[in-house]
Design a protein around this motif. Structure first.
Motif, mmCIF file in Angstrom:
data_model
loop_
_atom_site.group_PDB
_atom_site.id
_atom_site.type_symbol
_atom_site.label_atom_id
_atom_site.label_comp_id
_atom_site.label_asym_id
_atom_site.label_seq_id
_atom_site.Cartn_x
_atom_site.Cartn_y
_atom_site.Cartn_z
ATOM 1 N N SER A 198 48.508 62.588 39.701
ATOM 2 C CA SER A 198 47.144 63.121 39.728
ATOM 3 C C SER A 198 46.180 62.115 40.367
ATOM 4 C CB SER A 198 46.696 63.451 38.309
ATOM 5 O OG SER A 198 45.358 63.889 38.292
ATOM 6 N N LEU A 199 46.316 60.858 39.986
ATOM 7 C CA LEU A 199 45.439 59.825 40.547
ATOM 8 C C LEU A 199 45.633 59.667 42.047
ATOM 9 C CD1 LEU A 199 45.743 57.097 37.759
ATOM 10 C CD2 LEU A 199 43.662 58.339 38.384
ATOM 11 N N ALA A 200 46.859 59.829 42.499
ATOM 12 C CA ALA A 200 47.144 59.655 43.929
ATOM 13 C C ALA A 200 46.342 60.633 44.770
ATOM 14 C CB ALA A 200 48.641 59.828 44.196
ATOM 15 N N GLU A 201 46.157 61.830 44.280
ATOM 16 C CA GLU A 201 45.422 62.829 45.047
ATOM 17 C C GLU A 201 43.977 62.408 45.264
ATOM 18 O OE1 GLU A 201 46.877 65.375 46.615
ATOM 19 O OE2 GLU A 201 48.648 64.348 45.821
ATOM 20 N N SER A 202 43.363 61.817 44.238
ATOM 21 C CA SER A 202 41.968 61.391 44.393
ATOM 22 C C SER A 202 41.868 60.107 45.215
ATOM 23 C CB SER A 202 41.326 61.183 43.016
ATOM 24 O OG SER A 202 42.009 60.189 42.279
ATOM 25 N N VAL A 203 42.843 59.195 45.050
ATOM 26 C CA VAL A 203 42.805 57.926 45.780
ATOM 27 C C VAL A 203 43.006 58.154 47.276
ATOM 28 C CG1 VAL A 203 44.074 55.771 46.153
ATOM 29 C CG2 VAL A 203 43.463 56.466 43.829
ATOM 30 N N LYS A 204 43.810 59.110 47.644
ATOM 31 C CA LYS A 204 44.093 59.354 49.061
ATOM 32 C C LYS A 204 42.840 59.775 49.833
ATOM 33 C CE LYS A 204 48.971 60.465 48.443
ATOM 34 N NZ LYS A 204 50.030 61.506 48.375
ATOM 35 N N ALA A 261 47.843 52.873 34.822
ATOM 36 C CA ALA A 261 48.930 53.855 34.783
ATOM 37 C C ALA A 261 50.238 53.240 35.281
ATOM 38 C CB ALA A 261 48.553 55.081 35.614
ATOM 39 N N LEU A 262 50.173 52.374 36.274
ATOM 40 C CA LEU A 262 51.385 51.712 36.768
ATOM 41 C C LEU A 262 51.981 50.795 35.708
ATOM 42 C CD1 LEU A 262 50.257 50.883 40.425
ATOM 43 C CD2 LEU A 262 52.148 52.402 39.781
ATOM 44 N N PHE A 263 51.133 50.058 34.991
ATOM 45 C CA PHE A 263 51.633 49.209 33.907
ATOM 46 C C PHE A 263 52.199 50.065 32.778
ATOM 47 C CE2 PHE A 263 48.196 46.110 35.435
ATOM 48 C CZ PHE A 263 49.090 45.449 36.269
ATOM 49 N N ASP A 264 51.559 51.198 32.521
ATOM 50 C CA ASP A 264 52.086 52.120 31.505
ATOM 51 C C ASP A 264 53.469 52.629 31.914
ATOM 52 O OD1 ASP A 264 49.797 51.841 29.995
ATOM 53 O OD2 ASP A 264 48.889 53.738 30.633
ATOM 54 N N LEU A 265 53.645 52.894 33.202
ATOM 55 C CA LEU A 265 54.950 53.345 33.690
ATOM 56 C C LEU A 265 56.010 52.269 33.469
ATOM 57 C CD1 LEU A 265 56.544 55.573 35.231
ATOM 58 C CD2 LEU A 265 55.974 54.338 37.335
ATOM 59 N N ALA A 266 55.664 51.022 33.767
ATOM 60 C CA ALA A 266 56.603 49.926 33.539
ATOM 61 C C ALA A 266 56.973 49.822 32.066
ATOM 62 C CB ALA A 266 56.001 48.619 34.041
ATOM 63 N N ASP A 267 55.974 49.980 31.196
ATOM 64 C CA ASP A 267 56.245 49.944 29.752
ATOM 65 C C ASP A 267 57.150 51.094 29.334
ATOM 66 O OD1 ASP A 267 54.743 47.658 29.318
ATOM 67 O OD2 ASP A 267 52.911 48.758 28.813
ATOM 68 N N ALA A 268 56.828 52.277 29.823
ATOM 69 C CA ALA A 268 57.598 53.460 29.430
ATOM 70 C C ALA A 268 59.054 53.366 29.883
ATOM 71 C CB ALA A 268 56.949 54.715 30.013
ATOM 72 N N GLN A 269 59.285 52.687 30.996
ATOM 73 C CA GLN A 269 60.649 52.557 31.513
ATOM 74 C C GLN A 269 61.402 51.374 30.920
ATOM 75 O OE1 GLN A 269 60.550 55.768 32.624
ATOM 76 N NE2 GLN A 269 62.174 54.982 33.956
ATOM 77 N N ASN A 291 44.605 46.729 48.374
ATOM 78 C CA ASN A 291 45.537 47.802 48.045
ATOM 79 C C ASN A 291 44.774 49.034 47.607
ATOM 80 O OD1 ASN A 291 48.595 47.053 48.009
ATOM 81 N ND2 ASN A 291 47.557 45.208 47.244
ATOM 82 N N ARG A 292 45.372 50.174 47.829
ATOM 83 C CA ARG A 292 44.701 51.441 47.516
ATOM 84 C C ARG A 292 44.891 51.766 46.033
ATOM 85 N NH1 ARG A 292 46.153 55.352 52.584
ATOM 86 N NH2 ARG A 292 44.726 56.758 51.468
ATOM 87 N N VAL A 293 44.326 50.886 45.215
ATOM 88 C CA VAL A 293 44.449 51.052 43.773
ATOM 89 C C VAL A 293 43.089 50.871 43.116
ATOM 90 C CG1 VAL A 293 46.870 50.346 43.616
ATOM 91 C CG2 VAL A 293 45.075 48.603 43.488
ATOM 92 N N THR A 294 42.902 51.601 42.049
ATOM 93 C CA THR A 294 41.741 51.456 41.176
ATOM 94 C C THR A 294 42.227 50.882 39.851
ATOM 95 O OG1 THR A 294 42.038 53.663 40.251
ATOM 96 C CG2 THR A 294 40.672 53.482 42.240
ATOM 97 N N TRP A 338 35.210 50.771 48.631
ATOM 98 C CA TRP A 338 35.421 50.038 47.388
ATOM 99 C C TRP A 338 34.904 48.609 47.499
ATOM 100 C CZ3 TRP A 338 41.231 51.714 46.564
ATOM 101 C CH2 TRP A 338 41.252 53.055 46.169
ATOM 102 N N PHE A 339 35.193 47.967 48.635
ATOM 103 C CA PHE A 339 34.706 46.597 48.820
ATOM 104 C C PHE A 339 33.180 46.565 48.916
ATOM 105 C CE2 PHE A 339 39.100 45.505 49.812
ATOM 106 C CZ PHE A 339 39.184 44.197 49.336
ATOM 107 N N ALA A 340 32.621 47.560 49.580
ATOM 108 C CA ALA A 340 31.154 47.610 49.706
ATOM 109 C C ALA A 340 30.485 47.812 48.354
ATOM 110 C CB ALA A 340 30.753 48.724 50.667
ATOM 111 N N ASP A 341 31.119 48.573 47.483
ATOM 112 C CA ASP A 341 30.517 48.907 46.191
ATOM 113 C C ASP A 341 30.818 47.885 45.097
ATOM 114 O OD1 ASP A 341 29.553 51.193 47.365
ATOM 115 O OD2 ASP A 341 31.180 52.481 46.621
ATOM 116 N N ASP A 342 31.806 47.029 45.313
ATOM 117 C CA ASP A 342 32.244 46.104 44.268
ATOM 118 C C ASP A 342 32.389 44.706 44.853
ATOM 119 O OD1 ASP A 342 33.383 44.717 42.194
ATOM 120 O OD2 ASP A 342 35.219 45.923 42.070
ATOM 121 N N ALA A 343 31.366 43.889 44.685
ATOM 122 C CA ALA A 343 31.378 42.530 45.244
ATOM 123 C C ALA A 343 32.413 41.640 44.567
ATOM 124 C CB ALA A 343 29.991 41.905 45.097
#
Length: 549
Positions: A15-21, A62-70, A53-56, A28-33
């Motif tokens: 789900s997140l990938a759809e919004s990030v794309k 969610a990626l860390f949660d995936l690592a935990d779940a696996q 990287n194209r990550v928020t 992101w760099f302009a909005d977050d110094a």
């Protein structure tokens, strides 16, 4: 669907990938110094900037949660504890024991393996000293000046690339030459320039029967005997790294010159073992030990650092993000340091041999992508060739930029140019160049609007191309050891997430078996019914071309 793709973290990431794309890193760099300051980590002398990287924050969570779940933490503990995690071969996976300086035991089947590991290190140290000091002499009394290291796969690639990367640390006592290719041209070229009286052959093969390695060693033996050596003299000029003591001694190698291997060390992880003997001979034992110490430091970081600051975990989950949610087919490594130019080939074997798999640990067919294609070369050279595809080609190709902040014999102009290219490429991949900017650049060039528009379209670069920048103070043995171990653990984490056995390589084994069968066919010792019509046709053409004239 497998349990992985059905898991809650996977669904969240989809789900997140759809919004990030639909978002651009420029914004992101302009909005977050503070973005660059927040998305960085360091350990063992290695600094990682993963802000491009194209990550928020939500994606990372969610990626860390995936690592935990696996079960990454549980599998990590199982590996370090010597449990059998290579389930298809029934083996522990303990390359980490080879660089264990904790003083703690490492148990395999109820036995502490550390006494034998440390004894082997002592043996490498003593043998290296005997060569460098001139104590070990050839059969005519000459000191050894040249080492010919014969191996294939991990028995070749690791030692060769490590000694190339650490060229400034090489000893003047001996020169090491590596041979892997069974193409006779290679071994011929190396041996033709050697004096057999001051040459030592180091043969590395766990079984002492690997086709390419054994043939090259037999060729070296024939060369040695033809030059005037005898079967008895072989003991002074040939050593082996092998678990097959019987075959090595029958070959003529003195038993005290046979260095052990263990089945809990895979070939692509074996440079830390006695397979690293050529590294010690090329660099000196202290520098070989420094390599091990750097890897041990990364092992400790991997075991103890939180996921948010854990270099292997960060690199692993970012790789999963692009492979599975952005359809990234490949990952490119770009070392901005000439001596590190072999690293992409090393990581290529490490990654693709480990995670190029079709089924899970449980034997279930996989319905998601696993190991990416790993490739790359020296950064500045690539800028004038394949970087074009990364900048303007379709699809996502994540990049690792790697560079030391200081280099030997540093020329400040050269090094500043190197750094500017490295940092500039990472910036260009992230920012790109808009159509509007390209159009404006063409103002005043005497072009009409149609031509100006047409050229601006060709010059436009979308940007939003992800990359990591990996910096280190200098590439000394400690840092190189840490860097290689970082990639080892990255691959391991990805394998756990993808539910793979990252420590077998049945595709490689099949190639070996079929190669032996075809060789038998070429030599006339196999039935033509063993081969498909295409292979038989190729064998026939080869035999005809090489028939006695």
């Amino acid at each position: 669907m497998t349990t992985l793709t059905q898991s809650a973290p996977w669904q969240t990431l989809s789900s997140l990938a759809e919004s990030v794309k639909s978002a651009h890193m420029r914004d992101w760099f302009a909005d977050d110094a503070q973005r660059a300051e927040r998305l960085q980590a360091s350990a063992c002398g290695i600094f990682l900037d993963y802000s491009k990287n194209r990550v928020t924050d939500d994606v990372l969570t969610a990626l860390f949660d995936l690592a935990d779940a696996q079960g990454v933490d549980a599998q990590k503990a199982a590996m370090f504890n010597g449990e059998i995690i290579n389930t298809t071969e029934g083996r522990a996976v303990l390359h980490t024991a080879l660089r264990n300086f904790s003083g703690n035991p490492v148990m395999v089947d109820g036995k502490d393996v550390m006494p034998e590991v440390l004894a082997t290190l002592d043996k490498i140290q003593a043998f290296t000293h005997s060569i460098h000091s001139g104590e070990h002499k050839g059969y005519t009394g000459k000191a050894i000046k040249h080492i010919v290291a014969i191996g294939i796969g991990g028995s070749f690639l690791g030692p060769k690339i490590m000694t190339e990367a650490l060229k400034p640390y090489r000893t003047d006592a001996v020169k090491v030459h590596f041979v892997a290719n069974v193409d006779g041209c290679h071994i011929h070229d190396v041996l033709s320039e050697r004096d057999h009286e001051d040459t030592l052959i180091v043969m590395s093969s766990k079984s002492f029967s690997t086709q390419e390695t054994l043939q090259n060693t037999l060729t070296a033996k024939a060369w040695f005997l033809k030059q005037g050596g005898t079967q008895e003299d072989i003991a002074k000029h040939f050593v082996a790294v092998s678990s097959n003591v019987k075959a090595a001694t029958e070959f003529g190698i003195a038993e005290e010159n046979i260095f052990p291997m263990w089945d809990w060390v895979g070939g692509r992880y074996s440079l830390w073992s006695a397979i690293g003997l050529p590294i010690s001979l090329a660099l000196g034992f202290d520098n070989f030990k420094g390599l091990l110490e750097g890897a041990y430091a990364m092992d400790e970081h991997f075991k103890t650092a939180p996921k948010e600051q854990n270099l292997p975990v960060l690199l692993a989950v970012l790789g999963v993000w692009y492979r599975n949610f952005f359809d990234a087919q490949s990952q490119v490594l770009l070392p901005y340091y000439h001596y590190l130019r072999g690293l992409p080939a090393y990581v290529q074997q490490l990654d693709m041999e480990s995670n190029g798999k079709l089924v899970t640990q449980a034997g279930e067919a996989i319905d998601y992508e696993t190991g990416p294609i790993i490739w790359g070369s020296e950064g500045t050279n690539g800028q004038h060739s394949f970087h074009q595809l990364i900048h303007q080609g379709h699809g996502v190709i994540p990049v690792d930029f790697l560079m030391p902040l200081n280099v030997p014999n540093q020329d400040d102009t050269h090094h500043a140019m190197l750094a500017s290219n490295c940092f500039g490429q990472a910036q260009a991949l992230m920012q790109g160049k808009t159509f509007e900017d390209c159009y404006a650049d063409l103002n005043g060039k005497g072009l009409d609007d149609a031509e100006q528009t047409r050229l601006a379209q060709h010059k436009t670069m979308p940007g939003n191309k992800p990359s990591n920048t990996i910096l280190f103070e200098k590439l000394d043995p400690f840092t190189l050891g840490a860097l290689v171990a970082m990639y080892e653990h990255k691959v391991f984490v990805q394998g756990v997430i993808w539910q793979l056995n990252s420590f077998d390589q049945w595709g490689v084994e099949l190639g070996k078996v079929l190669g032996n069968q075809v060789l038998a066919g070429i030599q006339g010792d196999a039935d033509s019914a063993d081969f498909d019509s295409s292979t038989q046709q190729l064998i026939n053409r080869f035999k005809q071309a090489n028939a006695p004239k």
